[in-house]
Design a protein around this motif. Structure first.
Motif, PDB file in Angstrom:
ATOM      1  N   TYR A 121       0.807  -1.211   0.000  1.00  0.00           N
ATOM      2  CA  TYR A 121       0.000   0.000   0.000  1.00  0.00           C
ATOM      3  C   TYR A 121       0.848   1.274   0.000  1.00  0.00           C
ATOM      4  O   TYR A 121       0.564   2.227  -0.718  1.00  0.00           O
ATOM      5  N   LYS A 122       1.897   1.301   0.821  1.00  0.00           N
ATOM      6  CA  LYS A 122       2.706   2.518   0.922  1.00  0.00           C
ATOM      7  C   LYS A 122       3.434   2.816  -0.395  1.00  0.00           C
ATOM      8  O   LYS A 122       3.561   3.976  -0.793  1.00  0.00           O
ATOM      9  N   PHE A 123       3.896   1.746  -1.077  1.00  0.00           N
ATOM     10  CA  PHE A 123       4.585   1.954  -2.343  1.00  0.00           C
ATOM     11  C   PHE A 123       3.605   2.422  -3.417  1.00  0.00           C
ATOM     12  O   PHE A 123       3.937   3.279  -4.243  1.00  0.00           O
ATOM     13  N   ALA A 124       2.401   1.871  -3.394  1.00  0.00           N
ATOM     14  CA  ALA A 124       1.384   2.300  -4.348  1.00  0.00           C
ATOM     15  C   ALA A 124       0.988   3.755  -4.084  1.00  0.00           C
ATOM     16  O   ALA A 124       0.772   4.534  -5.020  1.00  0.00           O
ATOM     17  N   ALA A 125       0.918   4.133  -2.801  1.00  0.00           N
ATOM     18  CA  ALA A 125       0.561   5.509  -2.446  1.00  0.00           C
ATOM     19  C   ALA A 125       1.640   6.483  -2.922  1.00  0.00           C
ATOM     20  O   ALA A 125       1.345   7.560  -3.448  1.00  0.00           O
ATOM     21  N   ILE A 126       2.910   6.107  -2.740  1.00  0.00           N
ATOM     22  CA  ILE A 126       4.013   6.957  -3.194  1.00  0.00           C
ATOM     23  C   ILE A 126       3.962   7.108  -4.709  1.00  0.00           C
ATOM     24  O   ILE A 126       4.101   8.215  -5.251  1.00  0.00           O
ATOM     25  N   SER A 127       3.751   5.980  -5.404  1.00  0.00           N
ATOM     26  CA  SER A 127       3.690   6.019  -6.863  1.00  0.00           C
ATOM     27  C   SER A 127       2.515   6.863  -7.345  1.00  0.00           C
ATOM     28  O   SER A 127       2.646   7.639  -8.303  1.00  0.00           O
ATOM     29  N   ALA A 128       1.368   6.729  -6.671  1.00  0.00           N
ATOM     30  CA  ALA A 128       0.192   7.512  -7.061  1.00  0.00           C
ATOM     31  C   ALA A 128       0.434   8.996  -6.844  1.00  0.00           C
ATOM     32  O   ALA A 128       0.043   9.841  -7.671  1.00  0.00           O
ATOM     33  N   GLY A 129       1.106   9.348  -5.734  1.00  0.00           N
ATOM     34  CA  GLY A 129       1.421  10.755  -5.469  1.00  0.00           C
ATOM     35  C   GLY A 129       2.345  11.330  -6.532  1.00  0.00           C
ATOM     36  O   GLY A 129       2.135  12.454  -7.006  1.00  0.00           O
ATOM     37  N   LEU A 130       3.365  10.578  -6.909  1.00  0.00           N
ATOM     38  CA  LEU A 130       4.281  11.033  -7.959  1.00  0.00           C
ATOM     39  C   LEU A 130       3.562  11.151  -9.302  1.00  0.00           C
ATOM     40  O   LEU A 130       3.857  12.046 -10.104  1.00  0.00           O
ATOM     41  N   THR A 131       2.606  10.248  -9.528  1.00  0.00           N
ATOM     42  CA  THR A 131       1.837  10.298 -10.775  1.00  0.00           C
ATOM     43  C   THR A 131       1.027  11.596 -10.863  1.00  0.00           C
ATOM     44  O   THR A 131       0.989  12.257 -11.921  1.00  0.00           O
ATOM     45  N   LEU A 132       0.387  11.974  -9.774  1.00  0.00           N
ATOM     46  CA  LEU A 132      -0.368  13.232  -9.754  1.00  0.00           C
ATOM     47  C   LEU A 132       0.553  14.418 -10.014  1.00  0.00           C
ATOM     48  O   LEU A 132       0.194  15.375 -10.720  1.00  0.00           O
ATOM     49  N   LEU A 133       1.759  14.353  -9.446  1.00  0.00           N
ATOM     50  CA  LEU A 133       2.734  15.427  -9.653  1.00  0.00           C
ATOM     51  C   LEU A 133       3.156  15.492 -11.122  1.00  0.00           C
ATOM     52  O   LEU A 133       3.319  16.590 -11.695  1.00  0.00           O
ATOM     53  N   LEU A 134       3.318  14.333 -11.752  1.00  0.00           N
ATOM     54  CA  LEU A 134       3.680  14.290 -13.168  1.00  0.00           C
ATOM     55  C   LEU A 134       2.583  14.894 -14.046  1.00  0.00           C
ATOM     56  O   LEU A 134       2.861  15.637 -14.998  1.00  0.00           O
ATOM     57  N   PHE A 135       1.319  14.581 -13.728  1.00  0.00           N
ATOM     58  CA  PHE A 135       0.210  15.153 -14.489  1.00  0.00           C
ATOM     59  C   PHE A 135       0.191  16.681 -14.361  1.00  0.00           C
ATOM     60  O   PHE A 135      -0.192  17.399 -15.285  1.00  0.00           O
ATOM     61  N   TRP A 136       0.601  17.169 -13.195  1.00  0.00           N
ATOM     62  CA  TRP A 136       0.551  18.602 -12.916  1.00  0.00           C
ATOM     63  C   TRP A 136       1.718  19.349 -13.563  1.00  0.00           C
ATOM     64  O   TRP A 136       1.538  20.432 -14.132  1.00  0.00           O
ATOM     65  N   LEU A 137       2.923  18.749 -13.520  1.00  0.00           N
ATOM     66  CA  LEU A 137       4.122  19.466 -13.949  1.00  0.00           C
ATOM     67  C   LEU A 137       4.556  19.172 -15.385  1.00  0.00           C
ATOM     68  O   LEU A 137       5.202  20.012 -16.015  1.00  0.00           O
ATOM     69  N   LEU A 138       4.215  17.991 -15.880  1.00  0.00           N
ATOM     70  CA  LEU A 138       4.727  17.568 -17.178  1.00  0.00           C
ATOM     71  C   LEU A 138       3.577  17.187 -18.115  1.00  0.00           C
ATOM     72  O   LEU A 138       2.424  17.106 -17.683  1.00  0.00           O
ATOM     73  N   PRO A 139       3.893  16.965 -19.389  1.00  0.00           N
ATOM     74  CA  PRO A 139       2.844  16.525 -20.325  1.00  0.00           C
ATOM     75  C   PRO A 139       2.156  15.252 -19.825  1.00  0.00           C
ATOM     76  O   PRO A 139       2.741  14.443 -19.098  1.00  0.00           O
ATOM     77  N   ASP A 140       0.915  15.076 -20.283  1.00  0.00           N
ATOM     78  CA  ASP A 140       0.112  13.948 -19.799  1.00  0.00           C
ATOM     79  C   ASP A 140       0.769  12.589 -20.035  1.00  0.00           C
ATOM     80  O   ASP A 140       0.502  11.623 -19.298  1.00  0.00           O
ATOM     81  N   LEU A 141       1.618  12.499 -21.053  1.00  0.00           N
ATOM     82  CA  LEU A 141       2.275  11.221 -21.347  1.00  0.00           C
ATOM     83  C   LEU A 141       3.006  10.683 -20.119  1.00  0.00           C
ATOM     84  O   LEU A 141       2.922   9.491 -19.797  1.00  0.00           O
ATOM     85  N   PHE A 142       3.726  11.579 -19.424  1.00  0.00           N
ATOM     86  CA  PHE A 142       4.480  11.152 -18.243  1.00  0.00           C
ATOM     87  C   PHE A 142       3.537  10.741 -17.119  1.00  0.00           C
ATOM     88  O   PHE A 142       3.815   9.815 -16.354  1.00  0.00           O
ATOM     89  N   GLY A 143       2.411  11.427 -17.016  1.00  0.00           N
ATOM     90  CA  GLY A 143       1.426  11.062 -16.014  1.00  0.00           C
ATOM     91  C   GLY A 143       0.870   9.671 -16.252  1.00  0.00           C
ATOM     92  O   GLY A 143       0.718   8.875 -15.318  1.00  0.00           O
ATOM     93  N   TRP A 144       0.580   9.367 -17.513  1.00  0.00           N
ATOM     94  CA  TRP A 144       0.054   8.042 -17.822  1.00  0.00           C
ATOM     95  C   TRP A 144       1.095   6.961 -17.601  1.00  0.00           C
ATOM     96  O   TRP A 144       0.762   5.831 -17.227  1.00  0.00           O
ATOM     97  N   LEU A 145       2.366   7.301 -17.821  1.00  0.00           N
ATOM     98  CA  LEU A 145       3.426   6.348 -17.481  1.00  0.00           C
ATOM     99  C   LEU A 145       3.423   6.082 -15.975  1.00  0.00           C
ATOM    100  O   LEU A 145       3.632   4.943 -15.531  1.00  0.00           O
ATOM    101  N   GLY A 146       3.180   7.133 -15.198  1.00  0.00           N
ATOM    102  CA  GLY A 146       3.077   6.975 -13.743  1.00  0.00           C
ATOM    103  C   GLY A 146       1.907   6.087 -13.351  1.00  0.00           C
ATOM    104  O   GLY A 146       1.997   5.299 -12.406  1.00  0.00           O
ATOM    105  N   VAL A 147       0.798   6.213 -14.089  1.00  0.00           N
ATOM    106  CA  VAL A 147      -0.351   5.346 -13.835  1.00  0.00           C
ATOM    107  C   VAL A 147       0.044   3.886 -14.053  1.00  0.00           C
ATOM    108  O   VAL A 147      -0.302   2.999 -13.268  1.00  0.00           O
ATOM    109  N   GLY A 148       0.796   3.645 -15.130  1.00  0.00           N
ATOM    110  CA  GLY A 148       1.251   2.286 -15.417  1.00  0.00           C
ATOM    111  C   GLY A 148       2.138   1.737 -14.314  1.00  0.00           C
ATOM    112  O   GLY A 148       2.004   0.574 -13.915  1.00  0.00           O
ATOM    113  N   VAL A 149       3.037   2.575 -13.800  1.00  0.00           N
ATOM    114  CA  VAL A 149       3.929   2.149 -12.720  1.00  0.00           C
ATOM    115  C   VAL A 149       3.126   1.833 -11.460  1.00  0.00           C
ATOM    116  O   VAL A 149       3.387   0.844 -10.760  1.00  0.00           O
ATOM    117  N   THR A 150       2.132   2.662 -11.161  1.00  0.00           N
ATOM    118  CA  THR A 150       1.294   2.431  -9.975  1.00  0.00           C
ATOM    119  C   THR A 150       0.557   1.104 -10.083  1.00  0.00           C
ATOM    120  O   THR A 150       0.486   0.335  -9.114  1.00  0.00           O
TER     121      THR A 150
END
Length: 244
Positions: free
Chosen positions: A26-55
């Motif tokens: 759970y904690k690793f998934a939470a960290i990954s999800a948090g980074l994914t939200l940050l990617l969607f906010w700071l970078l193009p959506d492509l990086f955010g979707w990659l974060g979704v895949g990692v999560t």
């Protein structure tokens, strides 16, 4: 038992269900999800979707499926999901040798390599009492290398069955793995196939079979923790197979 009590052959009441996620993930998934939200906010959506895949991959890595362990006299089941990469004859580790433990004589060792895509919950090969748990810090070489059993971070576990059968096995951290998480301690009583720990992110488990026992698995075969029968204690019967 009457004939009415016996289940009919071919009758199935089993239904597939989505595997649960072990709390350790759970904690690793939470960290990954948090980074994914940050990617969607700071970078193009492509990086955010990659974060979704990692999560999603993190959640899949920590999946904890239900397993059905065969209740057969002398059955030694696989402690890990993965690929049988080595079957060799060698002495057990010194941490598992001694009075009330294993003999120093060479026995068959079956090595199961877990990739980052395998289930990483490990299970005990037999039921009984946890007699030893020995953790050793070490390197993080590729777990598929033979020398990883002597140089990598590892944890040796000895379980003794009610009939006196002793099985030693070793959890070995790999190139990506960075922690072995135990679920048991010396003195704990476990059922065959019960969860005893996990290794995070790629690793290997070595199982030391009793003297006079041949493996019932082949190199290149895949195993399921708690289900695949590695050997029958005392059965020295070699099997053959073909990759196809």
């Amino acid at each position: 038992m009457t004939s009415l009590d016996k289940p009919e052959l071919g009758t199935s009441t089993v239904r597939w269900r989505f595997p649960a996620v072990h709390p350790e993930g759970y904690k690793f998934a939470a960290i990954s999800a948090g980074l994914t939200l940050l990617l969607f906010w700071l970078l193009p959506d492509l990086f955010g979707w990659l974060g979704v895949g990692v999560t999603l991959w993190v959640l899949a890595f920590f999946r904890d499926p239900v397993r059905t362990t065969p209740l057969r006299a002398g059955a030694i089941v696989a402690p890990a999901d993965g690929l049988v990469t080595m079957i060799a004859t060698m002495p057990p580790p010194r941490e598992l040798i001694g009075e009330g433990a294993l003999s120093a004589e060479p026995v068959v060792r079956v090595s199961i390599f877990m990739s980052v895509f395998d289930v990483h919950i490990n299970r005990t090969p037999i039921g009984g009492t946890i007699a030893r748990v020995v953790y050793i810090s070490g390197k993080f070489l590729n777990a598929d290398l033979d020398k990883a059993s002597e140089e990598n971070e590892r944890q040796h576990i000895l379980v003794e069955g009610r009939d006196g059968l002793r099985i030693g096995f070793t959890q070995i951290a790999g190139l990506v793995a960075r922690r072995i998480v135990p679920f048991v301690k010396p003195g704990d009583i476990v059922a065959g196939g019960q969860r005893i720990g996990l290794i995070r992110f790629g690793s290997r488990v070595d199982v030391y079979l009793p003297a006079g026992t041949s493996p019932q698995v082949l190199l290149g075969q895949r195993t399921l923790a708690g289900e695949t029968i590695l050997a029958i204690a005392g059965r020295d019967e070699r099997i053959e197979g073909v990759a196809q």
